[in-house]
Design an enzyme around this catalytic site. Structure first.
Site: not given
Ligand code: FEO
Length: 398
Positions: A148, A28, A195, A167, A86, A84, A228, A82
């Protein structure tokens, strides 16, 4: 040898069952030059739990990795730290295929999952301090709102002291190694900083409050397993200390000069500004925006004390590449900066005015009104650029 993907053992009972996205270059709007990973974790207790999932297109890879340890339909609980995509993208398919007994999320996580998937899946809400018994060990939870997203949650496995902070403390880095201590420290530092700068910088006050609160949660953290990048198993405090440092945004003597140019006039001004900064004692980095990604600018800005922005005027506006980066920068709310704008123009010259207004909105302390030069800078104009650089260097050194 199996022709399927395999899990990687992280502790006696925790397995990495995520996916490596070697080819990812755009997350993104963030340039992920080294790819990324989506880390899902399998916990083999008397009850079996899965923490987070992967992007939808990596569903099969995740299922195969789980299958190398246990039949995926034997998973009792799924924890969604989370929502999101991913981390949740593969969740609906997993829930449909494997029918876990319970799905846990924060209250905001339950809402966010419903708003993503428009499903009628029951979600059990957990809050800070809640505990889920896995028989021979347990998971507890810490809500981490706005670290986040509003739904963000950390999970903590009592056996082995493994924190799963989603994250947080992660990085976009595709590697065959699963542990941070197996990776070049300079790469870890750069990608960790990148990051933080691109995902968390604007949330720095929340990061600092959370880090202050962390000791009172009495979690004996021995390992940090983010969603990640690599798992931290040695000197786990190091990444926590980096987060405290980055979130404080203490200015240094470094000055970042970002610019673009139509006919090399603003570029010449940038070099002269940089010369003045150097002569004034600053550490200088020039970043021409025709070849620099916005996410790399943020990374460089993370430890800077000054931001100088150069733009020609084009159609009465800031040059497009500069406008893009400034729009991105403003949203990430860098703090404690001094700076200035400069640029060449033909007949109207609004760019520096627009930039001064934007820098003011970003609370950058301006050295002076934007320095603008018609068409091509002459000797006196370049001398004024050097003077501007020296002035900003003096402000950093105060
Ligand atoms: Fe906030 Fe890795 O997604």
């Amino acid at each position: 040898m199996s022709d399927a993907f395999s899990a990687v053992k992280i502790t006696d009972r925790v397995y990495w069952v995520g996916a490596i996205d070697w080819g990812l270059r755009n997350f993104h709007g963030y340039l992920t030059s080294r790819g990324s990973t989506y880390n899902a974790y399998l916990i083999m207790g008397e009850k079996i739990a899965l923490i987070d999932t992967v992007k939808p297109q990596f569903y099969t890879e995740m299922i195969e990795r789980i299958g190398s340890v246990v039949d995926p339909t034997k998973i009792d609980y799924v924890i969604s730290n989370h929502a999101e995509m991913d981390h949740s993208g593969a969740l609906p398919r997993f829930v449909h295929a494997c029918k876990p007994k319970k799905l846990f999320a924060s209250s905001k996580g339950k809402e966010a999952l419903a708003q993503h998937f428009h499903w009628d899946q029951p979600v059990e809400v957990v809050k800070t301090g809640d505990r889920v018994d896995l028989g021979d060990t347990a998971l507890s939870f810490v809500e981490a709102r706005m670290l986040h997203w509003p739904d963000s949650m950390f999970s903590f496995l009592e056996d082995g002291g493994v924190l799963f902070p989603n994250d947080a403390f992660g990085m976009h880095l595709a590697t065959s190694e699963r542990f941070a201590d197996e990776i070049d420290p300079s790469v870890l530092y750069y990608e960790g900083a990148k990051y933080f700068a691109n995902i968390l910088l604007h949330l720095s006050p929340i990061v600092l409050r959370f880090l202050d609160k962390l000791p009172s949660l009495n979690l004996d953290i021995k390992m940090i397993a983010p969603d990640h990048g690599p798992v931290w198993r040695q000197n786990v405090n190091q990444i926590v200390e980096y987060y405290a440092k980055w979130a404080k945004q203490e200015p240094t003597e470094k000055a970042l000069v970002i610019y673009d140019s139509m006919w090399q006039s603003t570029a010449r001004m940038a070099r002269a500004v940089g010369d003045g900064l150097t002569n004034g004692g600053a550490r200088v980095k020039l970043m021409p925006l025709d070849g620099t990604h916005r996410s790399d600018v943020l990374t460089e800005l993370l430890d800077a004390g000054a931001l100088l922005v150069g733009s020609p005027t084009m159609n009465n506006q800031v040059y497009p590449t500069v406008a893009d980066v400034m729009n991105y920068l403003k949203g990430l709310k860098p703090k404690n900066l001094v700076g200035a704008s400069f640029g060449s123009y033909g007949w109207s010259g609004e760019a520096t005015k627009h930039l001064d207004q934007l820098l003011g909105e970003m609370k950058v302390e301006l050295a002076q009104e934007g320095l603008r030069v018609p068409y091509v800078p002459g000797r006196e104009d370049l001398a004024a650029c050097r003077t501007l650089g020296a002035k900003v260097a003096g402000m950093i050194a105060r």
